[in-house]
Enzyme design. Structure first.
Site, PDB file in Angstrom:
ATOM      1  N   PRO A   1     -23.760 -80.729 -62.933  1.00  0.00           N
ATOM      2  CA  PRO A   1     -24.849 -81.653 -62.646  1.00  0.00           C
ATOM      3  C   PRO A   1     -25.678 -82.337 -63.811  1.00  0.00           C
ATOM      4  O   PRO A   1     -25.964 -81.309 -64.707  1.00  0.00           O
ATOM      5  CB  PRO A   1     -25.487 -81.277 -61.358  1.00  0.00           C
ATOM      6  N   GLU A   2     -25.530 -83.644 -64.113  1.00  0.00           N
ATOM      7  CA  GLU A   2     -26.235 -84.174 -65.285  1.00  0.00           C
ATOM      8  C   GLU A   2     -27.539 -84.651 -64.615  1.00  0.00           C
ATOM      9  O   GLU A   2     -27.863 -84.651 -63.422  1.00  0.00           O
ATOM     10  CB  GLU A   2     -25.552 -85.149 -66.071  1.00  0.00           C
TER      11      GLU A   2
ATOM     12  N   LYS B   1     -33.275 -81.308 -65.159  1.00  0.00           N
ATOM     13  CA  LYS B   1     -32.235 -81.041 -64.062  1.00  0.00           C
ATOM     14  C   LYS B   1     -32.814 -80.044 -63.259  1.00  0.00           C
ATOM     15  O   LYS B   1     -32.059 -79.392 -62.098  1.00  0.00           O
ATOM     16  CB  LYS B   1     -30.900 -80.352 -64.902  1.00  0.00           C
TER      17      LYS B   1
ATOM     18  N   ARG C   1     -20.295 -74.697 -75.008  1.00  0.00           N
ATOM     19  CA  ARG C   1     -19.944 -75.765 -73.977  1.00  0.00           C
ATOM     20  C   ARG C   1     -19.024 -76.726 -74.815  1.00  0.00           C
ATOM     21  O   ARG C   1     -18.896 -76.739 -76.074  1.00  0.00           O
ATOM     22  CB  ARG C   1     -21.241 -76.697 -73.756  1.00  0.00           C
TER      23      ARG C   1
END
Ligand SMILES: [Zn+2]
Length: 273
Positions: free
Chosen positions: A2-3, A51, A249
């Site tokens: 999720p961003e 987040k 990432r």
């Protein structure tokens, strides 16, 4: 993963369902909170911080949660079937007369005093979707390490909060910046940050994450499109994992539109739109 926009929307929906209402059922299904029961307590509000999610209660406590890779919140009207996953994946259950908020697969679930929230989110940089967004402070933090790649700097929530691998990839493509470009070599860093905010703002009210501005063109420019043609120049999109050991990432870029820093391609003219 999720961003920031996904978390912002989830918290807005949680807030609409829970704020100002008393819990008629509350279950925190993590060992350290097994005996904590906030049934009968009013939820004041639910807010996002980058987040992170903060559910603030009228009794002075805050439930701090984070979705990490695959966690998620669902809100169901009373009587509706819960469909977010098997029951054993439920970590948090907050129910009132009208709705049930169910937190699935939450790797972070802890209680802190509301006046001590800084102990869990105080390290976070300015929130791109927060009411107190401060671009100058975000830029100051990013520029503090000019040798670091801009790709890593944008993901570091201590610099600015809300960008994940999707908005990183799309922001850097739109600005023509290679993810490995050192921060000190990025020509217009304020525009990079402004672009990231624009993309998050454009998507925060929906579950879609469209960065091309045109769904028919496809949702994304380079994110999760390795080996496919760049929508601008036709060059094959590349991907790699990079970053500090253990937390690498995945990044995506077009080698033509986003020339490598100081590389042979850097002198090439970028194609017109
Ligand atoms: Zn291209």
């Amino acid at each position: 993963m999720p961003e920031g926009d996904t978390v912002w929307l989830a918290c807005r929906q949680l807030n609409a369902a829970l704020a100002g209402r008393v819990l008629t059922r509350c279950e925190l299904r993590v060992p350290q909170l097994a005996t904590t029961d906030f049934t009968g307590v009013e939820v004041r509000e639910v807010v996002s911080r980058g987040k992170h999610q903060l559910t603030r209660f009228a009794n002075g406590w805050t439930l701090h949660t984070h979705l990490r890779m695959d966690g998620g919140w669902r809100v169901y009207p009373t009587g509706r079937k819960w469909t977010g996953g098997p029951a054993w994946q439920i970590r948090v259950l907050m129910v009132n007369a009208e709705a049930a908020a169910v937190g699935y697969r939450l790797p972070v679930t802890e209680m802190v005093r509301t006046d001590a929230e800084d102990s869990v989110v105080g390290h976070i940089g300015p929130d791109l979707l927060g009411p107190d967004w401060d671009a100058d402070e975000a830029l100051r933090r990013i520029r503090a390490d000019p040798e670091r790649s801009v790709g890593e700097a944008l993901l570091d929530q201590r610099n600015l909060a809300g960008i994940g691998t999707l908005y990183r990839a799309e922001t850097l493509f739109l600005q023509g910046v290679h993810p490995r470009t050192p921060v000190g070599q990025v020509k217009d860093l304020p525009r990079v940050v402004a672009r990231a905010k624009m993309l998050l703002e454009a998507n925060k009210n929906t579950h879609d994450q469209i960065t091309t501005g045109n769904r028919r063109l496809g949702s994304h420019w380079v994110f999760e499109r390795p080996g496919q043609d760049c929508r601008r120049c036709g060059t094959r999109i590349e991907t790699e994992e990079f970053g500090p050991a253990g937390v690498e990432r995945r990044s995506y870029w077009c080698p033509h539109c986003q020339p490598e820093p100081d590389g042979p391609r850097s002198a090439r003219t970028r194609p017109a739109l």
